[in-house]
Scaffold this motif. Structure first.
Motif, PDB file in Angstrom:
ATOM      1  N   PHE A   1       0.869  -1.171   0.000  1.00 30.61           N
ATOM      2  CA  PHE A   1       0.000   0.000   0.000  1.00 30.61           C
ATOM      3  C   PHE A   1       0.910   1.226   0.000  1.00 30.61           C
ATOM      4  CE2 PHE A   1      -2.342  -3.382   1.985  1.00 30.61           C
ATOM      5  CZ  PHE A   1      -3.663  -3.204   1.626  1.00 30.61           C
ATOM      6  N   TYR A   2       0.895   1.973  -1.083  1.00 32.53           N
ATOM      7  CA  TYR A   2       1.692   3.196  -1.166  1.00 32.53           C
ATOM      8  C   TYR A   2       0.875   4.391  -0.691  1.00 32.53           C
ATOM      9  CZ  TYR A   2       5.065   0.616  -4.020  1.00 32.53           C
ATOM     10  OH  TYR A   2       5.984  -0.287  -4.464  1.00 32.53           O
ATOM     11  N   GLY A   3       1.560   5.509  -0.484  1.00 31.18           N
ATOM     12  CA  GLY A   3       0.886   6.761  -0.153  1.00 31.18           C
ATOM     13  C   GLY A   3       0.659   6.989   1.327  1.00 31.18           C
ATOM     14  N   LEU A   4       1.156   6.074   2.165  1.00 33.63           N
ATOM     15  CA  LEU A   4       1.018   6.232   3.610  1.00 33.63           C
ATOM     16  C   LEU A   4       2.339   6.748   4.190  1.00 33.63           C
ATOM     17  CD1 LEU A   4      -0.757   2.834   4.178  1.00 33.63           C
ATOM     18  CD2 LEU A   4      -1.835   5.081   4.322  1.00 33.63           C
ATOM     19  N   GLU A   5       2.277   7.237   5.394  1.00 34.02           N
ATOM     20  CA  GLU A   5       3.486   7.737   6.044  1.00 34.02           C
ATOM     21  C   GLU A   5       4.472   6.584   6.256  1.00 34.02           C
ATOM     22  OE1 GLU A   5       4.131  10.897   6.503  1.00 34.02           O
ATOM     23  OE2 GLU A   5       2.149  11.438   5.736  1.00 34.02           O
ATOM     24  N   PRO A   6       5.781   6.863   6.144  1.00 36.49           N
ATOM     25  CA  PRO A   6       6.769   5.790   6.325  1.00 36.49           C
ATOM     26  C   PRO A   6       6.875   5.341   7.782  1.00 36.49           C
ATOM     27  CG  PRO A   6       7.860   7.896   6.025  1.00 36.49           C
ATOM     28  CD  PRO A   6       6.389   8.139   5.812  1.00 36.49           C
ATOM     29  N   LYS A   7       7.456   4.185   7.960  1.00 33.15           N
ATOM     30  CA  LYS A   7       7.682   3.632   9.298  1.00 33.15           C
ATOM     31  C   LYS A   7       8.468   4.641  10.126  1.00 33.15           C
ATOM     32  CE  LYS A   7       9.498  -0.372  11.708  1.00 33.15           C
ATOM     33  NZ  LYS A   7      10.142  -1.672  11.573  1.00 33.15           N
ATOM     34  N   GLY A   8       8.049   4.836  11.357  1.00 34.14           N
ATOM     35  CA  GLY A   8       8.729   5.756  12.263  1.00 34.14           C
ATOM     36  C   GLY A   8       8.257   7.196  12.183  1.00 34.14           C
ATOM     37  N   SER A   9       7.376   7.500  11.251  1.00 32.60           N
ATOM     38  CA  SER A   9       6.883   8.869  11.109  1.00 32.60           C
ATOM     39  C   SER A   9       5.957   9.222  12.272  1.00 32.60           C
ATOM     40  CB  SER A   9       6.118   9.015   9.796  1.00 32.60           C
ATOM     41  OG  SER A   9       5.523  10.300   9.712  1.00 32.60           O
ATOM     42  N   ASP A  10       6.024  10.481  12.705  1.00 30.91           N
ATOM     43  CA  ASP A  10       5.124  10.975  13.748  1.00 30.91           C
ATOM     44  C   ASP A  10       3.839  11.550  13.164  1.00 30.91           C
ATOM     45  OD1 ASP A  10       6.905  10.322  15.794  1.00 30.91           O
ATOM     46  OD2 ASP A  10       7.941  12.253  15.656  1.00 30.91           O
ATOM     47  N   ILE A  11       3.766  11.612  11.849  1.00 33.41           N
ATOM     48  CA  ILE A  11       2.586  12.164  11.177  1.00 33.41           C
ATOM     49  C   ILE A  11       1.529  11.064  11.052  1.00 33.41           C
ATOM     50  CG2 ILE A  11       1.710  13.215   9.061  1.00 33.41           C
ATOM     51  CD1 ILE A  11       4.622  14.205   8.574  1.00 33.41           C
ATOM     52  N   GLN A  12       0.310  11.393  11.451  1.00 25.71           N
ATOM     53  CA  GLN A  12      -0.783  10.427  11.352  1.00 25.71           C
ATOM     54  C   GLN A  12      -1.191  10.258   9.888  1.00 25.71           C
ATOM     55  OE1 GLN A  12      -4.212  11.465  13.681  1.00 25.71           O
ATOM     56  NE2 GLN A  12      -5.161   9.482  13.406  1.00 25.71           N
ATOM     57  N   ASP A  13      -1.445   9.008   9.484  1.00 25.55           N
ATOM     58  CA  ASP A  13      -1.859   8.735   8.113  1.00 25.55           C
ATOM     59  C   ASP A  13      -3.201   9.383   7.804  1.00 25.55           C
ATOM     60  OD1 ASP A  13       0.168   7.038   6.914  1.00 25.55           O
ATOM     61  OD2 ASP A  13      -0.403   5.543   8.396  1.00 25.55           O
ATOM     62  N   THR A  14      -3.291   9.996   6.632  1.00 24.67           N
ATOM     63  CA  THR A  14      -4.560  10.468   6.115  1.00 24.67           C
ATOM     64  C   THR A  14      -5.306   9.255   5.586  1.00 24.67           C
ATOM     65  OG1 THR A  14      -3.515  12.531   5.426  1.00 24.67           O
ATOM     66  CG2 THR A  14      -5.635  11.989   4.407  1.00 24.67           C
TER      67      THR A  14
END
Length: 148
Positions: free
Chosen positions: A78-91
């Motif tokens: 699944f592309y388009g999601l935040e990478p592992k370790g990101s602090d940004i919540q996925d849209t």
């Protein structure tokens, strides 16, 4: 064999079973949409246009579906999601994931459905692809709706 393969691909396209050369992915999308549309109490789905990011089908109510097909115990990514370790919540990219599981002879074994939150809870990082996938564990299957 190559000529036979190309003839089979052409025939599958002519019959509107697949739209690209991704046979197992397209076959899963076709069978999932067909099954949903022919089964009472399941939403009617239409294919998203080729190239639509993150989703493969849309319900009449506007719910977005990502459809993954596999003959193993791991989905494609699944592309388009935040990478592992990101602090940004996925849209939120879709409301549901449909997983079509095939055997080695391309026979459909099961169709599973999960919602966005179940997806988020179970996604796994695929470091080589730089994206997320889903492992079809017994625990995951328990969390999904078995459609077929």
């Amino acid at each position: 064999l190559i000529k036979i393969y190309s003839s089979v691909i052409k025939e599958l396209k002519d019959r509107e079973i697949i739209r690209t050369n991704n046979v197992i992915g397209e076959l899963g999308e076709y069978l999932a949409i067909k099954y949903y549309n022919e089964t009472p109490n399941l939403p009617n789905l239409v294919s998203a246009p080729i190239g639509t990011e993150n989703i493969d089908a849309i319900s009449r109510r506007g719910e977005r579906y990502s459809i993954k097909s596999t003959s193993k115990n791991v989905t494609g990514v699944f592309y388009g999601l935040e990478p592992k370790g990101s602090d940004i919540q996925d849209t939120q990219k879709f409301e549901y994931v449909i997983i079509c599981k095939f055997d080695d002879n391309y026979n459909l074994i099961t169709i599973l459905e999960m919602d966005w939150n179940t997806f988020l809870k179970n996604k796994r990082w695929h470091s080589r692809m730089g994206a997320w996938n889903i492992a079809l564990t017994k625990e995951l299957v328990k969390q999904c709706k078995r459609v077929f």
